[in-house]
Write an enzyme that holds these catalytic residues in place. Structure first.
Site: not given
Length: 394
Positions: A49, A235, A280, A352
């Site tokens: 890139c 995700q 949650e 993560c």
């Protein structure tokens, strides 16, 4: 290997020699000279890139596939070693280029034009994207047209642009944008029709306002269409989601009852073949999960619960055969303390952040658990951001 040979890449992306010297943009096998210059070795590739290394979206485009996969694994191994832990590390699963299905870009009016892209590394300056090798083509294709739309709408304040590939197409949410009047409404409608946008939402400072959504927007999780709130967590790639779901299905195989903690939209709840309790803290995500599970008549039982303020107790955890937990980057120290003392047969942990995972894993191991295996996952291609899935057993 000599002392000036780069042996590995550290957590923040610098190459490291045997004697502990660091070098930016170095790959394993490179040679670091006394004056700080590098001679490139067999694992140093030409970054694809034009924006590298200015753009903060990638830090490791100079690594070839073998070296990047090794970095993903080493990132997990080093975090565990920092807690004096070791585990069976499986071969890393790395998402291909051009597969990111969600991203948050930044927009700013500057010099009479709109800048739109990721921020520069360690800076708030916006790199105006003209190419990108991590975004899915459908996401990158909307960047240039979106600049034109924001220009026509008189965008002046710096804001975020959330892009997500939903079942129906591209979901766009722009913050700090006001678009009042008939001309603005017609411009947004024409833009969405021309570019196949599934939903267009703005937030001018008074909450979300959906300006275009001809059909309800969903995301398929576990084979079920789930209502997708704007700018929801998802995700990053389909390949990453598939890897993590497969790991949790394997980790909890045979369990009749499972608790899914930090369940989100139901990435795991809807894919696990068991009776699932889903906790949650985000109300919109939980409502979406509840609606999807109800429509499919799945045995998923939801609870709105802030697991940082009110983690499940040991007695509550003991009701389940298996626990799945997927906390934010900070990990879940308080919940891990209760997990360490519970009598569930297995824990599947998705993370993560290898560092917070290793801290929580230390608590579990000290409580009598053992790390059965760890699956490193590299969803954020060429970045230092690494994810993982792990299985703990007594």
């Amino acid at each position: 290997m000599t002392s000036d040979t780069i042996l590995r890449v550290a957590a923040r992306g610098d190459g490291v020699t045997a004697d502990g010297r660091h070098a930016a943009f170095a790959a394993p096998g490179d040679s670091l000279h006394a004056d700080g210059t590098l001679s490139h070795g067999p694992h140093h590739q030409t970054p694809p890139c034009r924006h590298f290394p200015e753009c903060g979206g990638c830090q490791l485009q100079h690594l070839d596939d073998e070296a990047y996969a090794a970095f993903v694994t080493d990132r997990v191994a080093s975090a565990l070693a920092g807690q004096e832990l070791a585990a069976d590390l499986r071969a890393p699963l790395v998402s291909p280029p051009d597969t990111r299905r969600r991203a948050t870009l930044h927009a700013e009016a500057k010099g009479g034009r709109i800048l739109l892209g990721f921020t520069a590394e360690k800076s708030h300056a916006i790199v105006d994207l003209r190419e990108c090798h991590v975004l899915a083509p459908a996401l990158f294709a909307i960047v240039a047209p979106l600049r034109g739309l924001l220009q026509s709408l008189g965008f002046r304040r710096r804001g975020d642009v959330h892009l997500t590939l939903a079942d129906q197409g591209l979901d766009v949410m722009v913050s700090n944008l006001t678009a009042d009047g008939l001309d603005a409404a017609e411009a947004i409608t024409a833009f969405c029709e021309r570019h196949g946008v599934a939903r267009f939402t703005i937030d001018g400072g008074y909450g979300l306002e959906t300006r275009w959504e001809p059909r309800p927007v969903t995301i398929t999780l576990g084979g079920q269409p789930v209502p997708l709130p704007p700018a929801s967590f998802l995700q990053a790639t389909q390949e990453g989601e598939d890897a993590l779901v497969a790991a949790m299905r394997e980790a909890t195989q045979g369990a009749g009852t499972i608790a899914d903690l930090f369940a989100g939209l139901g990435t795991f709840s809807l894919a696990l073949p068991a009776r699932v309790y889903a906790a949650e803290g985000a109300r919109d995500a939980l409502a979406a999960l509840k609606a999807a599970a109800g429509r499919a008549q799945l045995p998923v039982f939801t609870e709105h619960r802030d697991l940082y303020r009110r983690p499940l107790t040991v007695a509550e955890l003991d009701r389940f055969d298996a626990i799945v937990i997927d906390p934010p980057r900070a990990g879940a120290r308080d919940q891990a303390e209760a997990l360490a003392a519970c009598q569930a047969k297995v824990i599947g942990y998705v993370s993560c952040n290898p560092s917070s995972f290793a801290r929580d894993a230390r608590l579990l191991v000290d409580g009598g658990w053992r790390i059965d295996w760890v699956q490193p996952v590299g969803q954020f291609r060429w970045s230092t951001h690494v994810e993982l899935a792990a299985r703990f057993v007594r």
